[in-house]
Scaffold this active site. Sequence first.
Site, PDB file in Angstrom:
ATOM      1  NE  ARG A 289       0.925  -0.079   4.561  1.00  0.00           N
ATOM      2  CZ  ARG A 289       1.808   0.542   5.324  1.00  0.00           C
ATOM      3  NH1 ARG A 289       2.319   1.689   4.970  1.00  0.00           N
ATOM      4  NH2 ARG A 289       2.225  -0.016   6.457  1.00  0.00           N
ATOM      5  CB  VAL A 292       3.477   7.203   6.850  1.00  0.00           C
ATOM      6  CG1 VAL A 292       3.501   8.574   7.520  1.00  0.00           C
ATOM      7  CG2 VAL A 292       2.427   6.314   7.504  1.00  0.00           C
TER       8      VAL A 292
END
Length: 459
Positions: A289, A292
């Site tokens: 994914r 951050v």
Amino acid sequence: MFNKVLIANRGEIAVRVIRACREMGIKTVAIYSDVDKDSLHVQKADEAYCLGEVLSYMHIDKIVQIAKRTRCEAVHPGYGFLAEVPEFAQACEQSGLTFIGPDSRVIRLMGNKVHARKAAIEASLPVIPGYNIDYMRLDDIEAIAEEVGFPLLVKAASGGGGKGINKVYAREKLRDAIFDAREQAVTYFKDEVVYLEKYLEHTRHIEIQIMADNYGNVVSLGERDCSLQRRNQKLIEESPSPFLDEQLRQKMARSAVNLAWQIGYRGAGTMEFLVEPDGSYYFVEMNTRIQVEHPVTEMTTGIDIVKTQLMVAAGLPLPFTPRDIHPRGWAIECRINAERPDTFFPSPGHISEVIFPQGPWVRVDTFIYPGYDVKPFYDSLIAKLIVWAPTRQEAICRMKAALNEFHIEGIYTNLDFHRFVMDHPLFTHGAITTDCLPRLGYKPLKLSKGSKRIFISPV
């Protein structure tokens, strides 16, 4: 391209995805828990729907139903929550929704660290010595631990976010560490499988950002150095790494691309490695994914990773090739957390005032504003401060100036910790390793819920 996308997340990453969608002319649907009704992503989205109680961000059926009812074509999971839960991706696939990320098969494969290690070995990547100890007797595990050698790590196979990891220095502590790691694994990941791994000291944490499309194209966007960590949680990231030379950089990038290609990866992904002082590197895990810390890569490459995610998910080929990737300059990111600087415990509360830093090549990704109440139920990350400059020294100076401008009243933050690090010789000389935090000597002397009034002792 999609007409409407549901963002299955909250906080700064939800705001970030909404911004990218808006620039591409895509309508957005936000979801929120009952305590998040005043969150910025709810205000920014075109539509917003309440899921219910605090943990409702994990309710797969509700989220899929809202996406279908609002006629969304795709779902962006952000990071955390359901982003790396294969059942969520599978539910989207079965409902005719495009999951903006890899397919559920790949998430399941790389989400299990034991299986990911096997895939890495098959792709000829070096891995840290370790053993899968599932279903083994404790006596046999202790014998294997002696073979691996202490210190070692007991790690949850389905772990992430620094959870489910125990460091063990002696055989007599091993059994307790295994029981504790399994308990954390069940609590956080609903999977009790743990494994042993050799603990490498004084290493660098280097990750390679890759992008892949549906047509077999995989491109490396360069590396990020994420070595400054506390309890396996990253605090500061930078790109490029001050440690890697060009030969090692290219070698690690090829390893990451080869593994992504072999498993049939699609979308944004990150290969994480530990690098020893002699340049030996080992695959640790893959994050399936967006990360951050993706902004530091965007700042050095000029590529919008979230927009590229959306394009790839819509079936378009990558808009660039490896020859187009020419990272330039230096980017640094500081994670701004709502936490006490003396204990690092979360510090929820009411924000009475915020002053964001400004200026050329200064970026703030956040969801807070004056009057916002930081909730005690979620991660303490409230903002990311990112700067870019032509050189590392200039980037450090720019970050110091930006940190001095950043002011938050009403809650404790770690802003002064970051100011402290930017002046520390270990950081300025590029000598940070994953285990160096205790050696920094950080100690706040006086606390006040205003970021400008916390005094730090000298090293």
